[in-house]
Design a protein around this motif. Sequence first.
Motif, PDB file in Angstrom:
ATOM      1  N   SER A  40       0.808  -1.221   0.000  1.00 61.04           N
ATOM      2  CA  SER A  40       0.000   0.000   0.000  1.00 61.04           C
ATOM      3  C   SER A  40       0.840   1.269   0.000  1.00 61.04           C
ATOM      4  N   SER A  41       2.145   1.106   0.174  1.00 58.23           N
ATOM      5  CA  SER A  41       3.030   2.268   0.194  1.00 58.23           C
ATOM      6  C   SER A  41       3.172   2.810  -1.222  1.00 58.23           C
ATOM      7  N   SER A  42       2.440   3.855  -1.486  1.00 56.00           N
ATOM      8  CA  SER A  42       2.527   4.489  -2.809  1.00 56.00           C
ATOM      9  C   SER A  42       3.035   5.906  -2.645  1.00 56.00           C
ATOM     10  N   ALA A  43       4.122   6.019  -1.887  1.00 59.46           N
ATOM     11  CA  ALA A  43       4.670   7.341  -1.591  1.00 59.46           C
ATOM     12  C   ALA A  43       5.379   7.908  -2.808  1.00 59.46           C
ATOM     13  N   SER A  44       5.409   9.196  -2.848  1.00 61.47           N
ATOM     14  CA  SER A  44       6.067   9.906  -3.947  1.00 61.47           C
ATOM     15  C   SER A  44       7.576   9.795  -3.814  1.00 61.47           C
ATOM     16  N   ASP A  45       8.271   9.847  -4.932  1.00 58.82           N
ATOM     17  CA  ASP A  45       9.728   9.826  -4.907  1.00 58.82           C
ATOM     18  C   ASP A  45      10.327  11.219  -4.834  1.00 58.82           C
ATOM     19  N   SER A  46       9.494  12.226  -4.695  1.00 59.91           N
ATOM     20  CA  SER A  46       9.990  13.589  -4.606  1.00 59.91           C
ATOM     21  C   SER A  46      10.469  13.872  -3.188  1.00 59.91           C
ATOM     22  N   PRO A  47      11.720  14.302  -3.025  1.00 59.20           N
ATOM     23  CA  PRO A  47      12.244  14.539  -1.683  1.00 59.20           C
ATOM     24  C   PRO A  47      11.512  15.637  -0.922  1.00 59.20           C
ATOM     25  N   GLU A  48      10.774  16.492  -1.612  1.00 57.59           N
ATOM     26  CA  GLU A  48      10.090  17.590  -0.926  1.00 57.59           C
ATOM     27  C   GLU A  48       8.739  17.175  -0.341  1.00 57.59           C
ATOM     28  N   SER A  49       8.197  16.067  -0.775  1.00 58.36           N
ATOM     29  CA  SER A  49       6.861  15.692  -0.320  1.00 58.36           C
ATOM     30  C   SER A  49       6.908  15.115   1.086  1.00 58.36           C
ATOM     31  N   ASP A  54       7.755  10.234   5.148  1.00 59.89           N
ATOM     32  CA  ASP A  54       7.033   9.151   5.814  1.00 59.89           C
ATOM     33  C   ASP A  54       7.495   7.795   5.291  1.00 59.89           C
ATOM     34  N   GLU A  55       7.732   7.700   3.989  1.00 66.22           N
ATOM     35  CA  GLU A  55       8.175   6.438   3.408  1.00 66.22           C
ATOM     36  C   GLU A  55       9.525   6.034   3.988  1.00 66.22           C
ATOM     37  N   LEU A 106      20.146   5.114  -6.114  1.00 69.74           N
ATOM     38  CA  LEU A 106      19.556   6.277  -6.781  1.00 69.74           C
ATOM     39  C   LEU A 106      19.759   7.546  -5.961  1.00 69.74           C
ATOM     40  N   LEU A 107      19.524   7.456  -4.658  1.00 70.04           N
ATOM     41  CA  LEU A 107      19.699   8.624  -3.792  1.00 70.04           C
ATOM     42  C   LEU A 107      21.147   9.112  -3.793  1.00 70.04           C
ATOM     43  N   GLU A 129      17.611  15.322   1.183  1.00 68.69           N
ATOM     44  CA  GLU A 129      18.404  14.260   0.572  1.00 68.69           C
ATOM     45  C   GLU A 129      19.223  13.521   1.623  1.00 68.69           C
ATOM     46  N   LEU A 130      19.819  14.269   2.529  1.00 68.99           N
ATOM     47  CA  LEU A 130      20.617  13.640   3.581  1.00 68.99           C
ATOM     48  C   LEU A 130      19.755  12.774   4.496  1.00 68.99           C
ATOM     49  N   LEU A 131      18.553  13.255   4.815  1.00 64.07           N
ATOM     50  CA  LEU A 131      17.639  12.459   5.645  1.00 64.07           C
ATOM     51  C   LEU A 131      17.227  11.176   4.937  1.00 64.07           C
ATOM     52  N   ALA A 132      16.925  11.273   3.672  1.00 64.65           N
ATOM     53  CA  ALA A 132      16.522  10.088   2.905  1.00 64.65           C
ATOM     54  C   ALA A 132      17.654   9.062   2.873  1.00 64.65           C
ATOM     55  N   ILE A 133      18.876   9.541   2.674  1.00 64.51           N
ATOM     56  CA  ILE A 133      20.032   8.638   2.652  1.00 64.51           C
ATOM     57  C   ILE A 133      20.215   7.984   4.018  1.00 64.51           C
TER      58      ILE A 133
END
Length: 184
Positions: A40-49, A54-55, A106-107, A129-133
């Motif tokens: 069900s995780s259909s989160a956006s790949d945009s780092p600003e969203s 949440d993803e 990718l990140l 970006e740093l948080l996502a990494i």
Amino acid sequence: LQKAEEAHQGLARIRSRKEALHAYIENARLLEKLRATTKSSSASDSPESKNFRDERALQESIARDLRRIHLNLASVSESSECAALLVEANAFQEDFSKRLEEKLRLLLRASKRSWEAVQTPDAGLPRSELLAISHTCRALCTIGHSQLVEAIFADVFTKATLQEQSNACNAAAEEAKRKAMTMA
């Protein structure tokens, strides 16, 4: 006295079986919840969203739950149901880790491009970006893939540079060799 001992052993086997079934049911529910969450995780790949953040937090939560399943089922490995569930959890974890590995690659490639595009070294990378990494790295480390994280960082940040420098050294050595041959 012997009958009492046999009854005690029988009760111990029943208790052990009850605990194994309880562990199986609890961890099967948790694994099913994880499967539903990832589907069900259909989160956006945009780092600003907001969904993007949440993803990433969700990835860490899934990794912690997978780790919990492995720890819980490892203690009751004599149960065939638990052993089968552990195999399912391993397959799910492998698929999950492959997706995380690709996301991390990718990140890191995107952050490397951002970093190289920045004119001043003090500017750094965007915080998102740093948080996502960091979330992705922690999720991979939680499920026991810390060496994979190191390999990905080395692949993205050092191997290309080392290859360029190695080629430059080889070219310089060839040039020096050619000059030495012409002088001799």
